[in-house]
Design an enzyme around this catalytic site. Structure first.
Site, PDB file in Angstrom:
ATOM      1  N   ARG A   8       7.834 -10.335  59.569  1.00 13.55           N
ATOM      2  CA  ARG A   8       8.856  -9.950  60.538  1.00 13.55           C
ATOM      3  C   ARG A   8       8.505  -8.643  61.249  1.00 13.55           C
ATOM      4  O   ARG A   8       8.848  -8.471  62.423  1.00 13.55           O
ATOM      5  CB  ARG A   8      10.203  -9.817  59.839  1.00 13.55           C
ATOM      6  N   LYS A  39      19.902 -25.331  50.316  1.00 11.79           N
ATOM      7  CA  LYS A  39      21.224 -25.132  50.910  1.00 11.79           C
ATOM      8  C   LYS A  39      21.688 -26.374  51.681  1.00 11.79           C
ATOM      9  O   LYS A  39      21.632 -26.419  52.887  1.00 11.79           O
ATOM     10  CB  LYS A  39      21.190 -23.917  51.835  1.00 11.79           C
ATOM     11  N   GLY A  69      13.394 -18.724  55.936  1.00 10.00           N
ATOM     12  CA  GLY A  69      12.707 -17.633  55.244  1.00 10.00           C
ATOM     13  C   GLY A  69      11.824 -18.134  54.114  1.00 10.00           C
ATOM     14  O   GLY A  69      10.665 -17.731  53.985  1.00 10.00           O
ATOM     15  N   GLY A 121      18.474 -18.810  59.518  1.00  9.34           N
ATOM     16  CA  GLY A 121      19.856 -19.137  59.888  1.00  9.34           C
ATOM     17  C   GLY A 121      20.023 -19.256  61.392  1.00  9.34           C
ATOM     18  O   GLY A 121      20.664 -20.183  61.891  1.00  9.34           O
TER      19      GLY A 121
HETATM   20  P1  ADP Z   1      14.773 -21.816  53.651  1.00  6.77           P
HETATM   21  O1  ADP Z   1      14.910 -20.367  53.261  1.00  6.77           O
HETATM   22  O2  ADP Z   1      13.373 -22.175  54.032  1.00  6.77           O
HETATM   23  O3  ADP Z   1      15.791 -22.210  54.683  1.00  6.77           O
HETATM   24  P2  ADP Z   1      16.379 -22.672  51.411  1.00  6.77           P
HETATM   25  O4  ADP Z   1      16.837 -21.272  51.255  1.00  6.77           O
HETATM   26  O5  ADP Z   1      17.369 -23.705  51.811  1.00  6.77           O
HETATM   27  O6  ADP Z   1      15.099 -22.725  52.386  1.00  6.77           O
HETATM   28  O7  ADP Z   1      15.782 -23.213  50.036  1.00  6.77           O
HETATM   29  C1  ADP Z   1      14.653 -22.642  49.425  1.00  6.77           C
HETATM   30  C2  ADP Z   1      14.725 -22.836  47.939  1.00  6.77           C
HETATM   31  O8  ADP Z   1      14.923 -24.208  47.618  1.00  6.77           O
HETATM   32  C3  ADP Z   1      13.444 -22.417  47.262  1.00  6.77           C
HETATM   33  O9  ADP Z   1      13.691 -21.258  46.510  1.00  6.77           O
HETATM   34  C4  ADP Z   1      13.108 -23.627  46.365  1.00  6.77           C
HETATM   35  O10 ADP Z   1      12.716 -23.256  45.060  1.00  6.77           O
HETATM   36  C5  ADP Z   1      14.402 -24.387  46.328  1.00  6.77           C
HETATM   37  N1  ADP Z   1      14.226 -25.809  46.010  1.00  6.77           N
HETATM   38  C6  ADP Z   1      13.447 -26.692  46.643  1.00  6.77           C
HETATM   39  N2  ADP Z   1      13.481 -27.892  46.020  1.00  6.77           N
HETATM   40  C7  ADP Z   1      14.320 -27.767  44.968  1.00  6.77           C
HETATM   41  C8  ADP Z   1      14.763 -28.647  43.938  1.00  6.77           C
HETATM   42  N3  ADP Z   1      14.350 -29.906  43.867  1.00  6.77           N
HETATM   43  N4  ADP Z   1      15.623 -28.157  43.026  1.00  6.77           N
HETATM   44  C9  ADP Z   1      16.040 -26.873  43.086  1.00  6.77           C
HETATM   45  N5  ADP Z   1      15.656 -25.989  44.030  1.00  6.77           N
HETATM   46  C10 ADP Z   1      14.807 -26.429  44.958  1.00  6.77           C
HETATM   47 MG    MG Z   2      16.294 -19.328  51.946  1.00  9.32          MG
END
Ligand code: ADP
Ligand code: MG
Length: 398
Positions: free
Chosen positions: A35, A200, A353, A377
């Site tokens: 960033r 999420k 992120g 976001g």
């Molecule tokens: P981003 O920040 O890219 O938008 P998120 O914050 O939604 O993504 O999710 C990221 C997290 O999701 C990571 O820390 C990862 O470990 C978790 N994750 C991915 N697959 C699974 C799963 N099957 N069970 C639990 N957590 C998961």
């Molecule tokens: Mg995240």
């Protein structure tokens, strides 16, 4: 949206710029400075134009209180290293130290104010309180540049209210992020593929609804996938599940079927009895997850199917890792998607992120992808079709 050139000659002017320096830290070591690097083109152009640059930024969630744990000192140091100059950090946000630091700037100099979220007005829901703080910011600059893309979806004093008080424009980073997302939504080269994962589910459902209208193929992996598998009528053991959203997701499955969109879900998953890198792993079919196991990555057949859809695509947007990539035992799915994306000639955009951190952690270079968004976001809200306050305000009179 106005651009920096609309602000005229900035030589000798104090340019107040909002950046996103909300970087991940391990103690006071920055683990991913992406960033900060993303802010350099605008900062360098302003300095070369003879502006006196005053950077506003936040780190973490100090919630309106001064807390050294959230000091921007590591960011000031890293920014100084990247620019090859000393970047003084004011000891406060709008207090005597900020005024003194800004007053000491010469043409082409740059300084950083302390974490704007030390100020209770920054994130206040009370507009009057935010505007009062924005007026204090405005006293430190002649014009405002908005370049913190990661915060443009926030109605906050240093993002939104300030832009109503000073002549304002979007910085190069914000302009680039918006151009990329706009193309993705309005004019993607086809086939257009969206890959969603991460944890999420609820946050990302609205974006699915909107993207189902424009994308040709939707791939769902990661923690999100289990809510989809449940909606298909499968049991998901102890995998993460958003039980309240199962009905909504059933609707998406129906919409996709009715409109001829391809919706790809895992056909096999890597399961373990507990959330641990050392737990014994098994590969099972997606409709045969044992009751006492949780799915922590997509399986090998799924990786192939997902990778092949990505290989055939002309446009790919990816948000959310395919598994718990932080643990090597469950990183293969995310790595497979990243590899397919890096090798494809598609226009690729990575948002989120954790997704950006994942590709860097897995050893990929930023330039192997079309664009890595600095705002998770913000990019999702844009793709949902929402109006982002920090962008809308740049279209106003100022
Ligand atoms: P981003 O920040 O890219 O938008 P998120 O914050 O939604 O993504 O999710 C990221 C997290 O999701 C990571 O820390 C990862 O470990 C978790 N994750 C991915 N697959 C699974 C799963 N099957 N069970 C639990 N957590 C998961
Ligand atoms: Mg995240």
């Amino acid at each position: 949206m106005k651009s920096i050139s609309d602000l005229g000659d900035l030589a000798g002017k104090r340019v107040l710029i909002r950046c996103d320096f909300n970087v991940p830290l391990d103690g006071d070591r920055i683990t991913d400075d992406g960033r900060i690097r993303a802010a350099l083109p605008t900062l360098t152009a302003l300095r070369e134009g003879g502006a006196r640059v005053v950077v506003m930024a936040h780190l973490g969630r100090p919630k309106g209180k001064v807390n050294p744990e959230f000091s921007l000192a590591p960011a000031a140091k890293r920014l100084g290293e990247l620019l090859g100059v000393d970047v003084p950090l004011a000891a406060d946000v709008v207090g005597p130290s900020a005024a003194e630091t800004v007053a000491a700037l010469k043409d082409g100099d740059i300084c950083l104010l302390e974490n704007v979220r030390y100020e209770p007005g920054e994130e206040s829901k009370d507009e009057a309180q935010r505007v009062a703080l924005a007026e204090q910011y405005a006293a430190l600059g002649d014009v405002f540049v908005s370049d913190g893309f990661g915060v443009v979806h926030r109605r906050q004093a240093s993002v939104y209210d300030i832009a109503k008080l000073l002549p304002s424009a979007a910085g190069f980073l914000v302009a680039k992020e918006v151009a990329v997302l706009e193309k993705l939504v309005n004019d993607p080269e086809r086939p257009s593929v969206v890959v969603l994962g991460g944890a999420k589910v609820a946050d990302k459902l609205a974006v699915i609804e909107n993207l189902l209208k424009t994308a040709d193929t939707l791939i769902v992996g990661g923690g999100m996938a289990y809510t989809f598998l449940k909606a298909q009528g499968y049991e998901v053991g102890s995998s993460i599940l958003d039980a309240e959203k199962v009905e909504t997701v059933k609707g998406y499955l129906e919409t996709a079927a009715a409109t001829g969109k391809q919706l790809l879900l895992p056909v096999d998953v890597v399961v373990a009895p507990e959330f641990s890198n050392d737990a014994p792993t098994t590969i099972v079919a997606a409709d045969a997850i044992p009751a006492d196991q949780m799915g922590l990555d997509v399986g090998p057949d799924t990786r192939e199917i997902f990778a092949s859809a990505i290989t055939d695509a002309k446009t790919v947007f990816w948000n959310g890792p395919m598994g718990v990539f932080e643990m090597p035992s469950f990183a293969a799915g995310t790595k497979a998607v990243a590899t397919a994306l890096a090798e494809s000639s598609a226009f690729s955009v990575i948002g989120g992120g954790d997704s950006a951190a994942a590709v860097r952690q897995l050893g990929f270079a930023d330039d192997q992808f079309g664009h890595i968004s600095t705002g998770g976001g913000a990019s999702l809200e844009y793709l949902e079709g929402k109006e982002l306050p920090g962008l809308a305000v740049l279209e106003g009179e100022n």
